[in-house]
Every structure is written in structure tokens, then in C-alpha cells.
Design a protein around this motif. Structure first.
Motif, short mmCIF file in Angstrom:
data_model
loop_
_atom_site.label_atom_id
_atom_site.label_comp_id
_atom_site.label_asym_id
_atom_site.label_seq_id
_atom_site.Cartn_x
_atom_site.Cartn_y
_atom_site.Cartn_z
N LEU A 1 1.12 -1.38 0.02
CA LEU A 1 0.07 0.11 -0.08
C LEU A 1 1.04 1.27 -0.11
CD1 LEU A 1 -2.84 1.43 0.17
CD2 LEU A 1 -2.80 0.97 2.51
N ALA A 2 1.92 1.72 0.82
CA ALA A 2 2.86 1.98 0.55
C ALA A 2 3.05 3.30 -0.66
CB ALA A 2 3.95 2.08 1.14
N TYR A 3 3.31 1.85 -1.56
CA TYR A 3 3.02 2.13 -3.74
C TYR A 3 2.54 3.38 -4.11
CZ TYR A 3 4.54 2.02 -7.83
OH TYR A 3 4.58 2.88 -9.68
N VAL A 4 1.15 3.50 -3.00
CA VAL A 4 -0.09 4.10 -3.47
C VAL A 4 0.24 5.40 -3.08
CG1 VAL A 4 -2.13 4.76 -2.96
CG2 VAL A 4 -1.82 2.64 -3.74
N LEU A 5 0.67 5.45 -1.97
CA LEU A 5 1.26 6.89 -1.41
C LEU A 5 2.42 7.08 -1.79
CD1 LEU A 5 1.45 5.82 2.77
CD2 LEU A 5 -0.37 7.43 0.86
N ALA A 6 3.60 6.76 -2.21
CA ALA A 6 4.78 7.41 -3.29
C ALA A 6 4.50 7.81 -4.68
CB ALA A 6 5.36 6.22 -2.90
N ARG A 7 3.69 6.94 -5.17
CA ARG A 7 2.53 7.25 -6.28
C ARG A 7 1.79 8.80 -5.94
NH1 ARG A 7 5.75 6.89 -9.45
NH2 ARG A 7 3.77 7.77 -10.98
N MET A 8 1.97 8.99 -4.72
CA MET A 8 0.29 10.31 -4.97
C MET A 8 1.87 11.62 -4.99
SD MET A 8 -1.98 9.44 -2.05
CE MET A 8 -3.63 8.64 -2.36
N GLN A 9 2.36 11.30 -4.09
CA GLN A 9 3.81 11.96 -4.14
C GLN A 9 4.21 12.44 -5.68
OE1 GLN A 9 6.54 11.19 -1.26
NE2 GLN A 9 6.89 13.54 -0.71
N GLU A 10 4.55 11.38 -6.51
CA GLU A 10 5.22 11.22 -7.34
C GLU A 10 3.96 13.01 -8.10
OE1 GLU A 10 8.07 10.82 -8.98
OE2 GLU A 10 9.10 10.19 -6.45
N LEU A 11 2.60 12.71 -8.03
CA LEU A 11 1.81 12.97 -8.76
C LEU A 11 1.94 14.76 -8.57
CD1 LEU A 11 -1.05 10.15 -8.72
CD2 LEU A 11 0.22 11.24 -11.15
N GLU A 12 1.79 14.63 -6.92
CA GLU A 12 2.33 15.80 -6.93
C GLU A 12 3.81 16.46 -7.29
OE1 GLU A 12 1.96 19.09 -2.81
OE2 GLU A 12 2.79 16.67 -2.42
N ASP A 13 4.50 16.04 -7.22
CA ASP A 13 5.32 16.42 -7.70
C ASP A 13 5.69 17.04 -9.62
OD1 ASP A 13 6.95 16.33 -5.24
OD2 ASP A 13 8.51 14.03 -5.76
N ALA A 14 4.59 15.86 -10.63
CA ALA A 14 4.55 16.33 -11.69
C ALA A 14 3.75 17.39 -11.27
CB ALA A 14 4.03 14.78 -12.18
N GLY A 15 3.20 18.12 -10.78
CA GLY A 15 1.76 18.95 -10.83
C GLY A 15 0.34 18.30 -11.14
N ALA A 16 0.40 16.92 -10.84
CA ALA A 16 -1.35 16.56 -11.11
C ALA A 16 -1.93 16.90 -9.69
CB ALA A 16 -1.23 15.34 -11.69
N VAL A 17 -1.78 16.75 -8.84
CA VAL A 17 -2.50 16.45 -7.62
C VAL A 17 -1.69 17.70 -7.22
CG1 VAL A 17 -3.21 14.61 -7.92
CG2 VAL A 17 -1.45 14.58 -6.75
N GLU A 18 -3.23 17.85 -5.55
CA GLU A 18 -2.56 18.76 -4.97
C GLU A 18 -2.30 18.35 -3.35
OE1 GLU A 18 -3.39 22.97 -2.93
OE2 GLU A 18 -4.11 22.99 -4.54
N ILE A 19 -1.42 18.10 -3.11
CA ILE A 19 -2.22 17.70 -1.39
C ILE A 19 -1.53 18.72 -0.39
CG2 ILE A 19 -0.37 15.64 0.52
CD1 ILE A 19 0.59 14.31 -2.34
#
Length: 124
Positions: free
Chosen positions: A71-89
């Protein structure tokens, strides 16, 4: 004994992946990263939602499709999506119950990098 007015406050703890989880995340393919990104993005909206709620909502499908990934992979991907500008956390994604995620507004969005499968936080 504490009275009901003196209950101790819960101290949030950051989730830290184990060495085994990190190794499994590092072994994920770019195609798996993209598929997990799609799962995450499909659960996000323009309104903030708790990271724990988003992760919990996609957990059954994630486990069925990627039983070898933690499940930690989901969190890591969320962080990558934020770094890529797709989401805001808002907050630290590794404190799942104390952070929130939403889609970045369209005028703020940028393309997701092809190298977004890298897990910078744990591979450096």
C-alpha cells in the motif's frame, strides 16, 4: 486513571515503509506506475479528500491488480503525482489520516513526467 475530559491526544505517526516494501516499490514497472496513477486520479476530484479515504477506496482494486506491491506504493505515487503537478496535497502524504489530496486546477496542471515511476523519497 484519566477522566473522559483528560483522554490523551492521538499523536500522528508518519508511515515509514519497511526495507522489503521499498524493494518491492523499486521493482515496479513504469506501466504499473501509470496504472496506479490512474487509480489514484480516478478517486480524486477538485475538492480535497483525506489521503486515507482515497487510498482506502482504491485498496480492493489495487490489491487485486497488484498483489505484489505494498500500500505504501500508493502513497509514493501520490507524492510523485504532486511533484508532477497533477495533484495538490495538503500536509504530508505519509500521515494518511492527517493529509488531503485533490486534483490540481486545470490551469495549474502540467504533464506527468515519463520518469514518474521513480520513488525519489526512498531511492536517493
Amino acid at each position: 486513571m484519566l477522566s473522559s475530559n483528560e483522554l490523551p491526544q492521538e499523536v500522528p505517526r508518519e508511515y515509514v515503509p519497511t526495507e522489503d516494501e521499498i524493494a518491492k516499490m523499486q521493482a515496479a514497472t513504469p506501466a504499473e506506475a501509470q496504472a496506479v496513477d490512474d487509480l489514484i486520479l480516478n478517486q480524486c476530484s477538485e475538492h480535497f479528500r483525506k489521503v486515507a479515504m482515497v487510498a482506502g477506496t482504491l485498496l480492493l482494486e489495487f490489491d487485486a491488480r497488484f498483489p505484489h506491491l505494498p500500500l505504501a506504493y500508493v502513497l509514493a505515487r501520490m507524492q510523485e503525482l504532486e511533484d508532477a503537478g497533477a495533484v495538490e496535497i495538503a500536509g504530508n502524504v505519509w500521515y494518511m489520516r492527517h493529509s488531503e489530496i485533490r486534483l490540481r486546477e486545470r490551469n495549474e496542471s502540467s504533464a506527468i513526467r515519463s520518469s514518474a515511476h521513480q520513488l525519489k523519497r526512498y531511492t536517493s
